[in-house]
Structures are given as C-alpha cells and as structure tokens.
Write a protein that holds these residues in place. Structure first.
Motif, PDB file in Angstrom:
ATOM      1  N   ALA A   1       0.834  -1.209   0.000  1.00  0.00           N
ATOM      2  CA  ALA A   1       0.000   0.000   0.000  1.00  0.00           C
ATOM      3  C   ALA A   1       0.862   1.250   0.000  1.00  0.00           C
ATOM      4  O   ALA A   1       0.599   2.220  -0.714  1.00  0.00           O
ATOM      5  N   LYS A   2       1.934   1.227   0.811  1.00  0.00           N
ATOM      6  CA  LYS A   2       2.845   2.364   0.860  1.00  0.00           C
ATOM      7  C   LYS A   2       3.475   2.629  -0.496  1.00  0.00           C
ATOM      8  O   LYS A   2       3.581   3.774  -0.931  1.00  0.00           O
ATOM      9  N   ASN A   3       3.911   1.578  -1.143  1.00  0.00           N
ATOM     10  CA  ASN A   3       4.656   1.767  -2.387  1.00  0.00           C
ATOM     11  C   ASN A   3       3.774   2.239  -3.534  1.00  0.00           C
ATOM     12  O   ASN A   3       4.183   3.109  -4.310  1.00  0.00           O
ATOM     13  N   ILE A   4       2.604   1.665  -3.652  1.00  0.00           N
ATOM     14  CA  ILE A   4       1.719   2.150  -4.720  1.00  0.00           C
ATOM     15  C   ILE A   4       1.225   3.555  -4.359  1.00  0.00           C
ATOM     16  O   ILE A   4       1.119   4.429  -5.226  1.00  0.00           O
ATOM     17  N   GLY A   5       0.990   3.764  -3.064  1.00  0.00           N
ATOM     18  CA  GLY A   5       0.499   5.068  -2.629  1.00  0.00           C
ATOM     19  C   GLY A   5       1.530   6.171  -2.800  1.00  0.00           C
ATOM     20  O   GLY A   5       1.229   7.251  -3.311  1.00  0.00           O
ATOM     21  N   LEU A   6       2.762   5.908  -2.404  1.00  0.00           N
ATOM     22  CA  LEU A   6       3.782   6.964  -2.485  1.00  0.00           C
ATOM     23  C   LEU A   6       4.090   7.310  -3.930  1.00  0.00           C
ATOM     24  O   LEU A   6       4.387   8.479  -4.258  1.00  0.00           O
ATOM     25  N   TYR A   7       4.017   6.312  -4.810  1.00  0.00           N
ATOM     26  CA  TYR A   7       4.288   6.623  -6.210  1.00  0.00           C
ATOM     27  C   TYR A   7       3.188   7.536  -6.757  1.00  0.00           C
ATOM     28  O   TYR A   7       3.466   8.494  -7.492  1.00  0.00           O
ATOM     29  N   ALA A   8       1.951   7.249  -6.368  1.00  0.00           N
ATOM     30  CA  ALA A   8       0.828   8.082  -6.814  1.00  0.00           C
ATOM     31  C   ALA A   8       0.916   9.496  -6.235  1.00  0.00           C
ATOM     32  O   ALA A   8       0.755  10.493  -6.944  1.00  0.00           O
ATOM     33  N   ILE A   9       1.216   9.553  -4.944  1.00  0.00           N
ATOM     34  CA  ILE A   9       1.322  10.857  -4.285  1.00  0.00           C
ATOM     35  C   ILE A   9       2.477  11.674  -4.878  1.00  0.00           C
ATOM     36  O   ILE A   9       2.351  12.876  -5.119  1.00  0.00           O
ATOM     37  N   SER A  10       3.606  11.015  -5.107  1.00  0.00           N
ATOM     38  CA  SER A  10       4.765  11.717  -5.660  1.00  0.00           C
ATOM     39  C   SER A  10       4.440  12.320  -7.018  1.00  0.00           C
ATOM     40  O   SER A  10       4.814  13.462  -7.312  1.00  0.00           O
ATOM     41  N   GLY A  11       3.748  11.537  -7.853  1.00  0.00           N
ATOM     42  CA  GLY A  11       3.404  12.027  -9.179  1.00  0.00           C
ATOM     43  C   GLY A  11       2.545  13.274  -9.113  1.00  0.00           C
ATOM     44  O   GLY A  11       2.778  14.249  -9.838  1.00  0.00           O
ATOM     45  N   ILE A  12       1.562  13.246  -8.217  1.00  0.00           N
ATOM     46  CA  ILE A  12       0.665  14.396  -8.105  1.00  0.00           C
ATOM     47  C   ILE A  12       1.392  15.599  -7.495  1.00  0.00           C
ATOM     48  O   ILE A  12       1.313  16.717  -8.003  1.00  0.00           O
ATOM     49  N   MET A  13       2.150  15.367  -6.411  1.00  0.00           N
ATOM     50  CA  MET A  13       2.832  16.475  -5.740  1.00  0.00           C
ATOM     51  C   MET A  13       3.901  17.106  -6.617  1.00  0.00           C
ATOM     52  O   MET A  13       4.115  18.312  -6.584  1.00  0.00           O
TER      53      MET A  13
END
Lengths: 433, 433, 433
Positions: free
Chosen positions: A76-88
């Motif tokens: 969850a962390k890894n898929i989530g952080l990649y998504a968050i990083s892209g948006i941020m």
C-alpha cells in the motif's frame, strides 16, 4: 552589354549559390533539429519508463524484506507513495526545482504541449516525466526503512512533503541551476540528490520512530532470523533485478540527450559502467560475507548490487570499466558494514536502505573526482554535507512535529497483531494446504 | 549568337536549379521518410513489447487475487490465452479487423516484409505486433473474473473466439475504419474497444457460470477474508506496476507514429496524463476506503490504479494534467463502488475486472468529450452501448452454448479440492518449513 | 573573349555543381551516418536491457521450480552469476570472442569511447553491452539444472570459466568470424551458440553431480509431487513472461542494426516470428500433456514457451508466420518428451533447462535450412555437433576436476536440512500466520 550580362550572370550565380546553400542549410537544420528533438524525447520516455518501473522494484524488495505480517502495508505504501509523488511533483515540485515559469503558477503546464519548441531540444512533458520518476524514486527509498511500525497516513503525508518540497528544493540547488551547480558540485544522476536524500529522510524517520518491537535484545543485538526473517527472498531478488534494469534509465537518461554521435557513445559507456559497478557490489558483498561471517549472505549480495549502483550514479560516465567495478565494489562493502553500523546504534532499518542509498551515495559522490577531473573533492564534500544535513534536519523536524501532533508509531498491539491486519485489513499471504 | 548563348545559359541555369532542388528535395524526402519509417516502426515495437508485458501483469494480478488453491490454473490460463490470442489474431483476427487485403486470405502475410513500403510509414509487421498485444490484453481482462470455477479448455475455446472474432469485429468498427469511426466515435487507445470488451465478455461469463461455491451467504453477503482471501498481495502489486508500465506503451503507442515534432510532443503528454490518471485512481481509492470503510484497502488502491488507467485510455492526449487526475480519480471511485455493486447482485468477479475495465472504461469513454472538443457525447454513448451490448450478447450466447454442450463449471468436488489439483495437477505454492 | 568567358563560365558552372553536389552529398552522408549510428546504438541498448532483464526471468523461473528449501541459494546463484559474467566478459571474454584489438590487452577498453567512430556504425560499448548480456544468459541457463545439491562457490567458479572462456570461444567460432562462420553455419541469435552451450554445460554438470537425494525411487521413477514440488508456480510464470519479453531483444537485437528501412522491416518480422513460435510451444505442450497424460501441465506449458523461443532463435527472420508457429510447436513437444527422456536416464534437471535450451536449440538450428535457403543442413549439423560436443566435453572436464579437488556436491545432511540454511543462512519464505 557584356558588362550588363556579367552583372546579371554574377548575381544569378550568387543567387543560385545562395538559394542552394541556404535551402540546403535550412533543410538540414530543420531535419536535424527535429530528428534530434524526437531522439531526445524518445530517450527521456524510454529512460522514464525504466525508472518508473523501479517503483515496482522497491515494492518487491521491501515486500520481500519485511516480515510476512507487514507485506500488504508495504505494498500500500509503495503504490500510494508513487501516486502521491506524481501528483505532488506536478502540483509544486517541478516549479520549485526549476523556478516558476513566466506567467506560471502552481500546478501549471495546461496543456503541456504549448511549452515545447524545437529550440528546447526535447518535449517539456518528456522531461517532466523523467524528473517525476526521479522524485518518486527518492520517496520509494525512504519507505522500506521505517516498515512495520510507522502509521500509514503520516507516512503518506511525509511522502507528499518529501516529493513536493524537500526533494525539489535539493534538486533545484543542482539541476535547477542553483548554488550547488554554481560552486561546481558534480552529481551526474543523483547519488546524493536522489539516493542520499531518500536515505537521510529515512534515517531521521527511524531515529524518531524507534526500532520494531523486540527487534534488539537487552545487549542491543538484533534478533536475526526469527521472528524478523525476510518474508520472501525471491521477491527481494526480482526487486533488485528490476532496480538494476531501471538504473540503465536512471543513469543513461541523465545524459539528457541522444541527438548526437557523442551522446550515443556516452550513454553506451554509462550503461556498461553502471552494470559493472553493480557487478562489483554483488561480488564484494558475496566474498566479504563468506570470508568474514561464514555464509554467503544472499541479502547482502542483493543489497550489494544496490550499493554498487548507487555508488556509480554520481559519475557513471568518466570512469574506466575497472574503476567502475572498484567504485561499485566499495559500495558493496559499505552496504555490508553500514548495516552492522546501524545495528550497533540500535537503528532498525528494515530493508537496509540507509547503507545502500545514503552511505553508498556519499561514497560515490566523494569518489567522483577520482575519475572526473572536472569535479573537486571540496565541492563534492560541500554538496554531500549540505544535502544530507539539510534533508536530515528538515525531515527530523517534520517527523517530530507529526510524532507530537498525532503520533507516527503503531501501538504495541498493532505490531504484535501485524500491521497488515490493523492498517489495511488484508493478509498478504493466504496460503492454504 | 548571344541569343543562342542566352538560351543555352538559361536552360543550363534552370537545369542546375532543377537538379539541385530536385536532388535535394528527393534526397531529403528519401531520408525523412526512411527516418520516419524507422522511428514509427521502432515505436510500435517498443510500445508493443510494453503491452506484451501486460500479459505478465495480468497473470500476477490474478495469481495474487485468487485463493491459493487456484493459482496454477490461473497461470495456465494466462500463458495459454496469450499464446492462443497470438495465433488466432494471425489466423483471422487481423483480417477481420482491417479487411482482407488484395489477394489476401485467412492467415496471410507470408512473408511479412513484402507488404511494407516507405509510403505506409511503418512496417506492417510492427503494426500487427502492436495490434496483436492489444487483442491479447482484451482476452487477459476476462480471465480473472471467472477464476476458480471455470473449466480450463472451455475457457481456452472462448479465448480463441474472443481473440479471433469478437474483438476483431469490434476493433474493425473503429480502428478498421468501420461504422463507429464514421459516426465520429472517439476512443484513443481503447477504453471501450479493449477494456469494456474484455469486461463485458467477463460479465456474461460470470452470470452463466455463477459464483464460487460458498462465496455468498444466505443473505447474499460475500464472505470476505476467509476462505476467499487473496493468495498474495505482493504478486497483485507487481502485477499492477507491470500493467501501469505497460500502459505507457498502450496509450503512447496509440499515437501510432513518432516521426514528427508533433508526435513526440503528443506522446509525451500522453505519458504524463496516463501516469497522473493512475495516480488519481490510487489516491481516490485510498481515501474512500479509509474514510468510508475504516481501513485503507490495499486491493482497492491497486485496482484503483487500473480504474484510473482505463478511464484515461479513451482520451489520454487532450486533457490537462488536472483533468487527467480527476478522470482517473473518478475511475478509482467507480472501482470501489462497482465492486460493491457486483456484490449486491451476487456476481462473483474474483479479481474486480468488471469494475476496473468495463465500468471505468464506460466512464472514460463518456468523459472524452469533456476534454476533447472533437468528440460528442451522443457518438460516445452510441459507441459505448453498441460495443458493450454486442460483446455481452455474443459472449453470453457463446458461454451458454458451451454450458449446454459440455459444461463450463467445475464440479463441487473440484472446487473443494482446489482447481490446481484437478485441472493442472500442480500445486501452486509448496512451502515446507 | 567569348572563349575565355565560356571557359570561366563552364568552370564556374562545374564548380557550382561540384560544390552543391558534394556539399549536399557529404551533408547527407554525415547526417545519415550519424543518425544511423544513433539508431543502431539505441537499438543495441534497448535490446541489451531487455536481454539483461532475462537474468531476472531465469531467477524467477528457477526460484519457482526448486523446492522451497533451496530458493535463497538459487537467488544467490542468479544474482551472482550475472555479476560474475559481466566482469569475466570484460576481463577476457570479449577479447577471446572478437580477437585482441590493436594494442589491446585483457580487460582493455579504457575508456570505451575512444574506440567508437561513425564508420563502425554503432558504439562499441553498446555492442559490448549487448554481447555481455548474451554471455550472462548462457550462464543463467546452466544454473537451474544443477539446483539443490551443487555447492555455491564451485558453481560460481564454473560460471566464471563458462562466461570468460568457454562461451567466448564458441562465440568467436561464429560471431567472431571464426571457422564456423567460414563453413556457412547459420545461427541468427544463438539457438546453439547460447542455448545449447548453456544446456550442454548443465548436462555435463548434472551427470557428474548426480540427482538430488531421493529424487528417483529404486525403479528409477521420479517422485513427482512430493517432496520435490516446485515452490511457486506464479514465480515460474512471471519468469517465463520476463524471458519471453527479453527474447524480443535477444532475437530482434541480433539484426545488429536499425539504420535502414530494411532493418526496421526485418526486426518487425523477427518480433512476430519470435512471438508466434512461443505461442506454438505453449499450445503444443498444453495439448500434448492434456491428451497424453490427462492433465494440462502448467509447468510444461511454461517450459513449452521457452522451447518454442529457443527453437526459433536460430532463424527468426526467414520463416513465414505459419512456419514459426510450427517450429515453435515442435520445440514445445521436444520439451515435454525431452523431460521424460532425462527422467528415463535418471538425470535430474531441476528446471528442465536441458530439454528447453539444449534439445530445442539443436532442433531449431537443424531446422534453419527449411526456411533459410542460405543455410545448409550439413553446415548446421557440423555446428551443432561441434559446439555441443566441445562445450559438453570441456564442461565435463572442469566439473570433474572440481569434483575431485574439493567436491561440488552438498552433503546428505545439507540437502536434508535445505541448501538455503546451509549455504546462505537465509530462509526463502518466512510466512507466519
């Protein structure tokens, strides 16, 4: 009459010459710059998707390294952080790093295509994509170290700050043409900018977070195999191979262009140096663990590859193949002993991210002047200190605030039950006979 | 004499001009069209291998989502359907979609190279490869939904029909220049053509097939964790990352050319919109499951990425980055609630393929006019209805025939023993302590 | 005066023509050769990273095929052999294969960029990278067959010899312009040079090594499911998909250039033939195991894909799509019956590497004349015999020496405890409920 004829003749001749040369010239230039534009853009996209795939590599490496009770959360962390990083990185990051463009504002570039022209040499969007996956890599690095006891949403919040603000600031210092670039700091693909940044953020995190429940006995020795055994070695292995693959994009793409003979030659050299450094890291870790500790530790071999790759990242172009092997081998050695160093301070880095990314990154950056005459040790040292200290201090500050505001550490009960159950409600491995 | 000289002179001059311009012109044209041909072909091959790799992504996603007693069978299905799709698309599919070429017959193109020329702009074989992997993707989509109770060979038979006939018919309507293309239907990379097609075929399948034994209790509530727990979350995770990676080829390659500045700029935009939509899907699913249901559901986050990717696939070029994020986020929301919708009808979609591919595909296709002024809502609606209904009805018909002729559902005993044992005789996970 | 004028005039005209043609010509040539250089180099790098990733494919295939007590060791072997191969191919391999360059010495090419020029058509370093990953593939092939009872470091020693000496010698015979090339032997991408070499080295190894403890009962029948069950079928599956993906680089890259229309067309054909051959192998294995043995054996389907891929590798360009399917299908059949053949001789090839790589490689090489009129059966037979016998004999000799000097087989105790514990001290799967 003859004179008149001569004038006509000469002027016509000149005209022909002019037309033919100009048209040829312009034709060539047009073709060349367009072809170069396509090559450069294509290259950013190829290297970009390779680096994007590193997110999968980190996810697998970390899934395999944590215990089987925290695997779903790490996914969850890894898929989530990649998504968050892209948006941020879209919302603020890119602009912080490169400066707000004319008429620009946060989250600009609507639509992207407007900004690109033949003169820039590549599509802006392709550059954004390439830089974004670097940003995401930085965040990926820090997710594994804090595994198994950090709360999920505070981690996501930190990921957003790291991706949107901390990394872009550091990135701007060098790749945005900031003060580090001015003093001659040299970090080809980001041994320090990306890898140490991720590692230093993780180090700050695990200091505040503390080790996993029961990780160290009273004498401070880690309880190695049980109950802290890595859940799946093959997942770690495919993770490392995926990272190794992605690193060709990471280092190769940092040449930033493929439009000339010189670029093509340089990128090819970068590929083989990157590969040989990883080879050096694997072999060094294998030999050392076998000779010094009795068994050939597969986990250290795998992390040794990462250490070698991180070490060569600061300067993958200038070294000879032999230098590359040696730089990578030292990276592998650093991973092995860095892991033990953290143990001795009771610092619980679950996946070995700090030795592999921060320590090996420092080594690689300081080693750049050995092979690159344009780099100086003093500039390198300044860059290494500035970035590591800045990232560590800011991260420490942010983790502290979150720790005091709403807590970042999971309860004793949650850790004993397993974070998969308490955080995501999904058991990672449901294997029935 | 002067006159004569003048004539000679002028004609010579004209000749020079003509020769130099013509030769320059033709030289340029030749170089350009050949370079363009290479770029286009290379791009088809790169995007093609990325999409091909999506077969591995589906295999892992599905292996991780089924229970541990049906993993070997799902692996057999995935490797088998990819092989069958490749052969069937060669035997009839390509010709059904694009029309039988002059002098052509079923399974033609012997040898391939004959058909290609500089004028077509790319190698026919590279286009075939790219279209074939799209076809295989369609079939991959429908394999997971019916897992754990469908017989292997009837599934393979359906896969052959879907790959060889159903998908190519639908594909021909739009990409073969058929009636949907004529009425202005717009589906850039196949939200409806590929993803809804796969989803609708799966929906028909699971209706006839019925849910897994004991999946729903008497009140119709699904038995969530046990004994229907997903066998391996990290496998689902790597599956989703592989799909995400492949999607750059899926959407990027649907630009169909890389020979100009405009192409390179467009493809770069497609990359970032594709990425941001997936980011939106992940974040939306994470927030919703956390807020609405208490836990951050990692499976929904992973499927949310797919939902976001499917949603942006109908129009990945025209949106702004912000629009892309929002379109993807809605896709993620649709996945979460679509899953519950299927539950409420006691429809057992093991991997969530129907919400992620069919429902999100419908959304993405209907949303295209929001960002693309050339698309109209009415055309989009016609296309969505035509394709979903056609595929659903034909698939329902075929599944029914097979159900009546030789049965498609595994026996109660087989389901209790585990399909791995009964169908392939190979246990998926043999882990000994 | 007129005469003088005419002379001036004519010479000027000629000059213009000369200048314009020359400059145009040279301009074009320069652009073309540089663009061609970039295309060729880029293509080597893309295909090279695809083949590099095959190392991950082998690692996963083998991890999944061994029992769960030997998975960490197989991971250590695979990451280790790839590292060793890279270093050894740099130290001596490349020079053995291609001959020592002028002023050259072992481990030369410092720095690489010096050796490249526009005339060579591609960067030397990109060629080295591409050839190196082929070398590593050869070594990967032989690691799985000997799993679960070979000592780690003797295996690494053999890997170094195979990568640094044996494979380069064989490679030099053909691709280095040696005697096999002279007699017209044809092996496009290495059915024999790479795959049979790896397989023959493995065959020699398992003969000396003997089967795993208790693998065969007194009547010589293998104990199929328990206790020798494959540890993870999904890992085998992703391994095969990764190999399939990598094979596009393996066969496509063996065209060695992408600088012309003809190259682009040829590479596209290679892609589809490679894909269709694998499809043929999968379908053939599925049908045979279902019809002949009752169950659709997923492991044989997966190995059937490899068999099909290996078979087409000798000649992936000349066949028609139908021929490619059939050549691959025969490869799949060979894998199924080759596996049983080894059983009948009590040869314990843990992963089926010898049927898939050696046997299918022999078939593919001998089949090349069917589709390629430039290949002759006699030359093919000579090549097949020469390489297989040479590699087998030399490998047998080296394994024997090591066996006698320090032993290559793990003790009975180690095999019963599990090689993961005794060799690396790391349990592969630590799954707690």
């Amino acid at each position: 009459m003859k004179k008149f004829f001569k004038i006509i003749y000469t002027s016509l001749l000149s005209l022909i010459l002019l037309i033919s040369l100009t048209s040829m010239g312009s034709a060539e230039t047009t073709v060349s710059s367009e072809i170069g534009f396509i090559f450069n853009t294509l290259f950013f996209l190829i290297c970009g998707f390779l680096v994007m795939f590193m997110a999968a590599g980190f996810a697998m490496l970390e899934s395999g390294m944590v215990t089987s009770k925290s695997v779903s959360v790490i996914c969850a962390k890894n898929i989530g952080l990649y998504a968050i990083s892209g948006i941020m990185f879209w919302v603020v990051g890119y602009n912080i790093a490169y400066g707000i463009p004319e008429g620009g504002y946060i989250g600009k570039f609507i639509p992207w295509s407007d900004a690109s022209s033949l003169e820039t040499g590549y599509s802006d969007a392709s550059d954004w994509f390439f830089q974004m996956v670097f940003c995401a890599t930085t965040v990926s690095i820090c997710s594994g170290a804090m595994a198994e006891r950090v709360k999920l949403w505070p981690f996501f919040l930190f990921a957003a700050i790291l991706a949107g603000i901390i990394y872009p600031i550091v990135m701007g210092w060098q790749w945005g043409g900031g003060w580090l670039a001015s003093i001659g700091f040299s970090d080809f693909a980001g041994s320090t900018l990306v890898h140490s940044t991720g590692g230093a953020a993780a180090l700050a995190g695990i200091i505040i977070l503390g080790p996993r429940l029961g990780r160290f006995d009273r004498k401070g020795k880690p309880k190695a195999i049980k109950p802290f055994a890595a859940s799946s070695i093959p997942l770690v292995t495919i993770g490392v191979f995926v990272l190794w693959l992605g690193w060709f994009g990471f280092n190769g793409g940092s040449q930033l262009s493929l439009g000339t003979f010189e670029d093509a030659v340089a990128i090819s050299s970068i590929f083989i140096h990157t590969n040989l450094a990883a080879c050096g890291g694997v072999v060094a870790a294998a030999v050392i663990t076998r000779v010094a500790f009795g068994k050939t530790d597969v986990i250290q071999m795998l992390n040794g590859a990462i250490g070698g790759l991180v070490a060569i990242t600061a300067e993958p172009l200038a070294p000879s193949p032999l230098s590359a092997i040696l730089i990578g081998a030292v990276g592998g050695v650093i991973v092995v002993f860095g892991t033990r160093l953290l143990f001795s301070y009771k610092l619980d880095d679950v996946v070995g991210a700090i030795p592999a990314h921060m320590f090996a990154g420092i080594w690689g950056t300081l080693a750049a002047p050995i092979t690159n005459p344009n780099a100086t040790f003093s500039s390198q040292l300044i860059g290494v200190l500035a970035i590591n200290i800045f990232v560590f201090v800011v991260s420490y500050f942010i983790w502290s605030i979150m720790h005091n505001m709403f807590g970042i550490r999971l309860s004793k009960e949650a850790q004993m039950t397993g974070t998969d159950v308490t955080e995501t409600g999904v058991i990672a491995y449901a294997i029935r006979d």
